[in-house]
Write an enzyme that holds these catalytic residues in place. Sequence first.
Site: not given
Ligand code: NAI
Length: 436
Positions: A126, A229, A231, A233
């Site tokens: 990582k 979240g 974002g 995903v």
């Molecule tokens: P991202 O950064 O696009 O979205 C995360 C979202 O969570 C952000 O919009 C942020 O504002 C929000 N957030 C943070 N704390 C919060 C809270 N307490 N309450 C509500 N919203 C909150 O990240 P992404 O790519 O969507 O990934 C999400 C999770 O999935 C992460 O933990 C990442 O490590 C994990 N993941 C993602 C993968 C991918 O393909 N994108 C693959 C495997 C795991």
Amino acid sequence: MDLQDLSPAAFCDLLAREGIERFYLVWDADAGRVRASHPLVEPLARRFEQDHRDFDRHEGVFVRRAPESGVLQAVFLHRTCRGQGAGGVRFWRYDTVEEFLQDGLRLAKGMTLKNALAGLWWGGGKGVIARETGRAEDPAARRLVYQEYGELLTGLRGAYVTAEDVGTSSEDMAAVFTRTRFITCIPPVLGGSGSPSIHTARGVVRGMEAALAHLGRGGLAGKTVTIQGLGHVGGLLTGFLREHGVARVIGTDADPARCAALRARQPDGDGFTLTVRATELGDNAILAEPADIVAPCATGGVLSPETIPTLQAPIVCGAANNQLLDSERDDLLLAQRGIVYLPDFLVNRMGIVNCADEQYGSLAEDPRIEAHLGDTWENSIYNLSLAVLAEARAKGEPPGRVAVRLAEERSFELHPLWGHRGAIIIRSLVANGWAG
Ligand code: NAI
């Protein structure tokens, strides 16, 4: 003040004063201890030795204060028996060096489990970049941060292959790619497969379906799902759940713009309603909403003795890495409450699967991807989830424990062609004075 209690910015200042640009902490298996490249960081080595859970004999941790941007950047290599350490690079704010290191250690360990369980010939690695340590907010400065990160990876000679993670975008990946070839998830225009989040969201849906089937609760149609979240995903997951007939999604995000964007993309109608709420970072109230499934898709550590007693959903299945604050204690707490928890590293594998496959060329509808998402391969997300839940029920164990046991076993298998090459590269880096 102890080194690990310093803020990342103060730590960078200290490194600069001491003239240290790079340092490493590597596990010396023969001596049974962690070797530090510089006396200054010896306390961190001793700290790792005491922390058996998160450190767990990481093969190497390589840290650099990037020379131009001044940003603190690190690579964590947990176990590379199956191949190069692979996992995304996180761009995040940390209050202390301890938090920075602990996040990297936990995430790299999670990648060891995820890659092994997915059957990939990759080890666990990582990257972490401490967001506030340099001038990384304007686009030009940010590009420099990622270019310098690419240089760090080139210097590590392929022991680690990076990808996108929280806080990092495809554009950032393109910037890394200008300085290294040890990268996946680059934009399609540069020959990559682009954002992996579509496949990740689809994989989470399959995990949810397995949990529902395990409990005899039918399919997703008509169900209510909460998502923390919205974002990459979480937003896509909302759309897929709608396609699967889910009646209601309730989602929160700390970024009001992301809430508004999803609201605009998913208007209510055709038997589907969406409720979105902007929230504060660290607010976990969404987890306590009544629902059929709760999907943590923001950051880790949200399932804890504080939140678990408040859960009302019978199933927890989401994408966020390291959802359990304490992987053993909280897995058990969930099981004691009769809540079915599908370990994140089992259901969120598709991002890294997409990255792993990218190296072998890409197809519009890749059968290798679809095998993970289907019902026929015994190691698919759906089938493995069912198998893990069945074994957990039969043995009276939490599913996380069952999944970790299986993943650990697989993580020690040596790459059939390249053996334990990651560890050999690490030894060569140390022998050749990587830290200067
Ligand atoms: P991202 O950064 O696009 O979205 C995360 C979202 O969570 C952000 O919009 C942020 O504002 C929000 N957030 C943070 N704390 C919060 C809270 N307490 N309450 C509500 N919203 C909150 O990240 P992404 O790519 O969507 O990934 C999400 C999770 O999935 C992460 O933990 C990442 O490590 C994990 N993941 C993602 C993968 C991918 O393909 N994108 C693959 C495997 C795991």
